[in-house]
Motif scaffolding. Structure first.
Motif, PDB file in Angstrom:
ATOM      1  N   ASN A  23     -39.051  82.363  44.182  1.00 30.43           N
ATOM      2  CA  ASN A  23     -40.051  82.017  43.635  1.00 30.43           C
ATOM      3  C   ASN A  23     -39.551  80.794  42.897  1.00 30.43           C
ATOM      4  N   GLU A  24     -37.823  81.235  42.290  1.00 30.97           N
ATOM      5  CA  GLU A  24     -37.543  79.645  41.275  1.00 30.97           C
ATOM      6  C   GLU A  24     -37.473  78.904  42.520  1.00 30.97           C
ATOM      7  N   LEU A  25     -36.548  78.518  43.458  1.00 30.60           N
ATOM      8  CA  LEU A  25     -36.714  77.700  44.200  1.00 30.60           C
ATOM      9  C   LEU A  25     -38.120  77.075  45.030  1.00 30.60           C
ATOM     10  N   THR A  26     -39.195  77.846  44.927  1.00 30.42           N
ATOM     11  CA  THR A  26     -40.703  76.966  44.964  1.00 30.42           C
ATOM     12  C   THR A  26     -40.781  76.366  44.177  1.00 30.42           C
ATOM     13  N   GLY A  27     -40.718  76.989  42.619  1.00 28.63           N
ATOM     14  CA  GLY A  27     -41.030  76.149  41.616  1.00 28.63           C
ATOM     15  C   GLY A  27     -40.438  75.299  41.194  1.00 28.63           C
ATOM     16  N   ILE A  28     -38.745  75.137  41.635  1.00 29.20           N
ATOM     17  CA  ILE A  28     -37.629  73.719  41.689  1.00 29.20           C
ATOM     18  C   ILE A  28     -38.306  73.307  42.213  1.00 29.20           C
ATOM     19  N   LEU A  29     -38.414  73.637  43.277  1.00 29.56           N
ATOM     20  CA  LEU A  29     -39.367  72.252  44.964  1.00 29.56           C
ATOM     21  C   LEU A  29     -40.325  71.270  44.333  1.00 29.56           C
ATOM     22  N   ASN A  30     -41.383  72.239  43.665  1.00 26.57           N
ATOM     23  CA  ASN A  30     -42.733  71.828  43.005  1.00 26.57           C
ATOM     24  C   ASN A  30     -42.625  71.079  41.518  1.00 26.57           C
ATOM     25  N   ALA A  31     -41.944  71.451  40.812  1.00 26.47           N
ATOM     26  CA  ALA A  31     -41.406  70.000  39.709  1.00 26.47           C
ATOM     27  C   ALA A  31     -40.837  69.274  40.068  1.00 26.47           C
ATOM     28  N   TYR A  32     -40.176  69.435  40.700  1.00 30.78           N
ATOM     29  CA  TYR A  32     -38.748  68.058  41.711  1.00 30.78           C
ATOM     30  C   TYR A  32     -40.274  67.421  42.630  1.00 30.78           C
ATOM     31  N   ALA A  33     -41.344  67.558  42.640  1.00 30.22           N
ATOM     32  CA  ALA A  33     -42.273  66.809  43.516  1.00 30.22           C
ATOM     33  C   ALA A  33     -43.408  66.052  42.859  1.00 30.22           C
ATOM     34  N   GLU A  34     -43.692  67.328  41.351  1.00 34.10           N
ATOM     35  CA  GLU A  34     -44.460  66.640  40.943  1.00 34.10           C
ATOM     36  C   GLU A  34     -43.430  66.049  39.941  1.00 34.10           C
ATOM     37  N   HIS A  35     -42.520  65.847  39.260  1.00 33.35           N
ATOM     38  CA  HIS A  35     -41.399  64.214  39.147  1.00 33.35           C
ATOM     39  C   HIS A  35     -41.488  63.394  39.680  1.00 33.35           C
ATOM     40  N   GLU A  36     -40.884  63.374  41.095  1.00 36.27           N
ATOM     41  CA  GLU A  36     -41.049  62.491  41.705  1.00 36.27           C
ATOM     42  C   GLU A  36     -42.335  61.265  42.023  1.00 36.27           C
ATOM     43  N   ASN A  37     -43.352  62.404  42.135  1.00 35.16           N
ATOM     44  CA  ASN A  37     -45.031  61.271  41.690  1.00 35.16           C
ATOM     45  C   ASN A  37     -45.024  61.202  40.607  1.00 35.16           C
ATOM     46  N   PHE A  38     -45.160  61.801  39.495  1.00 40.38           N
ATOM     47  CA  PHE A  38     -44.979  61.043  37.606  1.00 40.38           C
ATOM     48  C   PHE A  38     -44.338  60.010  37.909  1.00 40.38           C
ATOM     49  N   HIS A  39     -43.234  59.449  38.984  1.00 35.17           N
ATOM     50  CA  HIS A  39     -42.075  58.659  38.371  1.00 35.17           C
ATOM     51  C   HIS A  39     -42.653  57.653  39.593  1.00 35.17           C
ATOM     52  N   SER A  40     -43.279  57.751  40.596  1.00 35.39           N
ATOM     53  CA  SER A  40     -43.409  57.400  42.237  1.00 35.39           C
ATOM     54  C   SER A  40     -43.754  55.247  41.709  1.00 35.39           C
ATOM     55  N   MET A  41     -44.948  55.335  41.079  1.00 34.46           N
ATOM     56  CA  MET A  41     -45.401  54.113  41.144  1.00 34.46           C
ATOM     57  C   MET A  41     -44.504  53.503  39.332  1.00 34.46           C
ATOM     58  N   ASP A  42     -43.967  53.417  39.197  1.00 38.53           N
ATOM     59  CA  ASP A  42     -43.518  53.161  37.628  1.00 38.53           C
ATOM     60  C   ASP A  42     -43.001  51.934  37.734  1.00 38.53           C
ATOM     61  N   GLY A  43     -43.391  50.787  36.552  1.00 37.71           N
ATOM     62  CA  GLY A  43     -43.259  49.495  37.037  1.00 37.71           C
ATOM     63  C   GLY A  43     -44.196  48.685  37.746  1.00 37.71           C
ATOM     64  N   TYR A  44     -44.668  49.442  38.621  1.00 34.82           N
ATOM     65  CA  TYR A  44     -45.851  48.298  39.210  1.00 34.82           C
ATOM     66  C   TYR A  44     -46.565  48.522  38.854  1.00 34.82           C
ATOM     67  N   THR A  45     -47.848  46.508  38.578  1.00 34.94           N
ATOM     68  CA  THR A  45     -49.193  46.562  38.275  1.00 34.94           C
ATOM     69  C   THR A  45     -49.833  46.348  38.677  1.00 34.94           C
ATOM     70  N   GLU A  46     -51.429  46.543  38.355  1.00 34.04           N
ATOM     71  CA  GLU A  46     -52.096  46.857  39.899  1.00 34.04           C
ATOM     72  C   GLU A  46     -52.468  46.156  40.294  1.00 34.04           C
ATOM     73  N   ARG A  47     -52.259  44.603  39.624  1.00 30.14           N
ATOM     74  CA  ARG A  47     -52.007  43.825  40.482  1.00 30.14           C
ATOM     75  C   ARG A  47     -51.061  43.869  41.533  1.00 30.14           C
ATOM     76  N   GLN A  48     -50.024  44.301  41.182  1.00 29.49           N
ATOM     77  CA  GLN A  48     -48.843  44.231  42.244  1.00 29.49           C
ATOM     78  C   GLN A  48     -49.800  45.369  43.439  1.00 29.49           C
ATOM     79  N   VAL A  49     -49.937  46.720  42.910  1.00 36.46           N
ATOM     80  CA  VAL A  49     -50.520  47.298  44.115  1.00 36.46           C
ATOM     81  C   VAL A  49     -51.215  47.003  44.556  1.00 36.46           C
ATOM     82  N   SER A  50     -52.295  46.151  44.721  1.00 37.72           N
ATOM     83  CA  SER A  50     -53.465  45.599  45.099  1.00 37.72           C
ATOM     84  C   SER A  50     -52.979  44.944  46.426  1.00 37.72           C
TER      85      SER A  50
END
Length: 88
Positions: A23-50
């Motif tokens: 259960n702890e490993l699952t929680g750690i993996l989920n938190a890591y995936a959430e962290h990666e998603n949370f910071h995956s597009m930092d620094g990009y503007t809407e125009r750059q993404v388009s």
């Protein structure tokens, strides 16, 4: 295969993984995936993404997930932006 991110990105040893409950490993993996998603597009503007989405449409979906995650955590922290008509 699921434990490679724990070892590679979080620095856990094989002994640490074996001594941690599933259960702890699952929680750690989920938190890591959430962290990666949370910071995956930092620094990009809407125009750059388009521009990037023209070549790779999956980027638009990733950017949408990124915005949803950011909004979720801003709502949880009470960082809602007050919308006014002055800025229009």
């Amino acid at each position: 295969m699921l434990y490679i991110p724990l070892m590679k990105h979080l620095g856990m040893s094989w002994d640490d993984i074996k001594n941690t409950s599933r259960n702890e490993l699952t929680g750690i993996l989920n938190a890591y995936a959430e962290h990666e998603n949370f910071h995956s597009m930092d620094g990009y503007t809407e125009r750059q993404v388009s521009e990037m989405a023209k070549d790779n449409p999956q980027i638009r979906a990733q950017y949408t997930r990124y915005l949803e995650t950011r909004r979720k955590y801003e709502d949880m922290q009470g960082l809602k932006k007050n919308l006014t008509f002055r800025g229009l």
